[in-house]
Design a protein around this motif. Structure first.
Motif, PDB file in Angstrom:
ATOM      1  N   GLN A   1      -8.283  -5.409  -4.465  1.00 22.39           N
ATOM      2  CA  GLN A   1      -7.798  -6.519  -3.665  1.00 22.39           C
ATOM      3  C   GLN A   1      -6.276  -6.639  -3.812  1.00 22.39           C
ATOM      4  O   GLN A   1      -5.734  -6.460  -4.899  1.00 22.39           O
ATOM      5  N   VAL A   2      -5.622  -6.964  -2.721  1.00 21.86           N
ATOM      6  CA  VAL A   2      -4.160  -7.072  -2.698  1.00 21.86           C
ATOM      7  C   VAL A   2      -3.746  -8.485  -3.116  1.00 21.86           C
ATOM      8  O   VAL A   2      -4.205  -9.471  -2.535  1.00 21.86           O
ATOM      9  N   ARG A   3      -2.900  -8.552  -4.122  1.00 22.77           N
ATOM     10  CA  ARG A   3      -2.399  -9.856  -4.589  1.00 22.77           C
ATOM     11  C   ARG A   3      -1.139 -10.271  -3.832  1.00 22.77           C
ATOM     12  O   ARG A   3      -0.979 -11.432  -3.470  1.00 22.77           O
ATOM     13  N   ARG A   4      -0.239  -9.319  -3.604  1.00 22.55           N
ATOM     14  CA  ARG A   4       1.014  -9.636  -2.900  1.00 22.55           C
ATOM     15  C   ARG A   4       1.453  -8.439  -2.072  1.00 22.55           C
ATOM     16  O   ARG A   4       1.302  -7.298  -2.485  1.00 22.55           O
ATOM     17  N   ASP A   5       1.989  -8.722  -0.896  1.00 25.52           N
ATOM     18  CA  ASP A   5       2.453  -7.692   0.032  1.00 25.52           C
ATOM     19  C   ASP A   5       3.890  -8.020   0.423  1.00 25.52           C
ATOM     20  O   ASP A   5       4.159  -9.089   0.971  1.00 25.52           O
ATOM     21  N   GLU A   6       4.795  -7.111   0.135  1.00 29.84           N
ATOM     22  CA  GLU A   6       6.203  -7.368   0.431  1.00 29.84           C
ATOM     23  C   GLU A   6       6.881  -6.133   1.001  1.00 29.84           C
ATOM     24  O   GLU A   6       6.448  -4.997   0.766  1.00 29.84           O
ATOM     25  N   ILE A   7       7.942  -6.347   1.782  1.00 29.60           N
ATOM     26  CA  ILE A   7       8.729  -5.270   2.371  1.00 29.60           C
ATOM     27  C   ILE A   7      10.105  -5.270   1.725  1.00 29.60           C
ATOM     28  O   ILE A   7      10.754  -6.323   1.629  1.00 29.60           O
ATOM     29  N   THR A   8      10.549  -4.093   1.278  1.00 25.72           N
ATOM     30  CA  THR A   8      11.861  -3.999   0.655  1.00 25.72           C
ATOM     31  C   THR A   8      12.431  -2.612   0.832  1.00 25.72           C
ATOM     32  O   THR A   8      11.742  -1.610   0.619  1.00 25.72           O
ATOM     33  N   GLU A   9      13.664  -2.526   1.290  1.00 21.96           N
ATOM     34  CA  GLU A   9      14.417  -1.278   1.406  1.00 21.96           C
ATOM     35  C   GLU A   9      13.629  -0.170   2.101  1.00 21.96           C
ATOM     36  O   GLU A   9      13.489   0.939   1.598  1.00 21.96           O
ATOM     37  N   GLY A  10      13.091  -0.487   3.274  1.00 20.04           N
ATOM     38  CA  GLY A  10      12.403   0.523   4.070  1.00 20.04           C
ATOM     39  C   GLY A  10      11.048   0.935   3.569  1.00 20.04           C
ATOM     40  O   GLY A  10      10.506   1.960   4.011  1.00 20.04           O
ATOM     41  N   ALA A  11      10.484   0.205   2.664  1.00 20.58           N
ATOM     42  CA  ALA A  11       9.157   0.532   2.134  1.00 20.58           C
ATOM     43  C   ALA A  11       8.323  -0.735   2.027  1.00 20.58           C
ATOM     44  O   ALA A  11       8.850  -1.852   2.070  1.00 20.58           O
ATOM     45  N   ARG A  12       7.043  -0.538   1.894  1.00 20.73           N
ATOM     46  CA  ARG A  12       6.127  -1.665   1.723  1.00 20.73           C
ATOM     47  C   ARG A  12       5.492  -1.534   0.353  1.00 20.73           C
ATOM     48  O   ARG A  12       4.967  -0.472   0.004  1.00 20.73           O
ATOM     49  N   ILE A  13       5.510  -2.612  -0.411  1.00 24.92           N
ATOM     50  CA  ILE A  13       4.994  -2.589  -1.777  1.00 24.92           C
ATOM     51  C   ILE A  13       3.805  -3.536  -1.874  1.00 24.92           C
ATOM     52  O   ILE A  13       3.901  -4.720  -1.527  1.00 24.92           O
ATOM     53  N   LEU A  14       2.686  -2.994  -2.334  1.00 28.10           N
ATOM     54  CA  LEU A  14       1.484  -3.790  -2.541  1.00 28.10           C
ATOM     55  C   LEU A  14       1.253  -3.971  -4.033  1.00 28.10           C
ATOM     56  O   LEU A  14       1.193  -3.001  -4.786  1.00 28.10           O
TER      57      LEU A  14
END
Length: 277
Positions: free
Chosen positions: A205-218
């Motif tokens: 399950q995904v706790r947090r989804d963020e976009i930073t510097e041209g990438a997506r971090i889950l």
């Protein structure tokens, strides 16, 4: 079935949630029927099966050695056998058409010790021992995409299939391509499933989804039982925080909302009249 106990053997058919089916037997050679080979020499055995009439829960357990030829410790630790479906037969090894089902259910708690495992077996009546009933809350109790929710997560705009770019914290933090068509936070509270590589079939399950510097971090709530590696493919689906506003604005599914958004809060229940001078 032969009356001679020396001609009897037990066989197990184990089906994992990822669809893989495995067969085992305590006989000294392999047996086969229904298109499945039941392998000997896996160290599998079972304690006496306790069964009762009515709705009583069947009670038994299976034990065995951890080996590459049978159940691997890495797969058990990864959770691949959690809730796996299990059927146990007693067969006449001279003629396997003579057989009867002794047990049908699923695997429960699995423990390990001294290079072996011990698994609790839960009968088909196990779910009947759980308490049921509907809970009245402001948020929706349904799982996104299930029968109560009714939303189709396979439609465009609510899932993505991509390759992993970076894996950190033993798989608890995954970096993906940016996916600009999805807003930041779109996959928060969503579901991730690994579809290729050694960890294929595992999910989180995904706790947090963020976009930073041209990438997506889950950021996941917990790392999968087996860590994926760079290049593995994953499928991620949109998340839902179970609020009515999210159901209406994000999914246009407000007619299927199962919660009670106008339910009074605890503060309202303990409120008292206020006297103003």
């Amino acid at each position: 079935m032969s009356d001679l106990t020396t001609t009897r053997a037990r066989v197990w058919a184990l089906e994992r949630r990822d669809g893989q089916v495995m067969g085992f037997t305590d006989h000294d050679r392999d047996l086969a029927f229904d298109g499945l080979v039941f392998r000997a020499g896996t160290g599998m055995s079972a304690s006496a099966i306790v069964q009762a009439t009515g709705l009583a829960v069947d009670n038994t357990e299976a034990v065995g050695a951890l080996s590459d030829a049978g159940l691997r410790e890495a797969d058990i630790l990864a959770g691949r056998y959690d809730d796996a479906a299990l059927t146990i037969w007693e067969v006449d090894w001279r003629d396997v058409t003579w057989r009867r089902v002794l047990f049908r259910g699923s695997l429960g708690e699995i423990t390990r010790a001294g290079g072996a495992f011990r698994a609790e077996l839960r009968g088909l009546t196990e779910p009947l021992s759980k308490r049921g009933g509907r809970v009245f809350t402001a948020v929706c109790p349904a799982v996104l995409g299930d029968a109560d929710c009714g939303f189709d997560l396979a439609q465009a705009g609510f899932f993505a299939e991509v390759e992993l770019r970076v894996v950190a914290e033993a798989g608890a933090i995954l970096t993906l391509p940016e996916l600009p068509e999805f807003a930041a936070g779109w996959f928060t509270d969503g579901h991730l499933r690994i579809t290729s590589g050694a960890a294929a079939g595992l999910s989180a399950q995904v706790r947090r989804d963020e976009i930073t510097e041209g990438a997506r971090i889950l950021h996941l709530w917990a790392a999968p039982g087996a860590a994926p590696v760079v290049g593995d493919r994953v499928r991620i689906t949109a998340g839902c925080d179970k609020r009515f506003e999210t159901c209406r604005l994000k999914f246009l599914n407000q007619l299927n909302f199962r919660g009670f958004p106008h339910l009074p809060s605890d503060d309202w229940l303990i409120a008292t009249p206020r006297v103003e001078g």
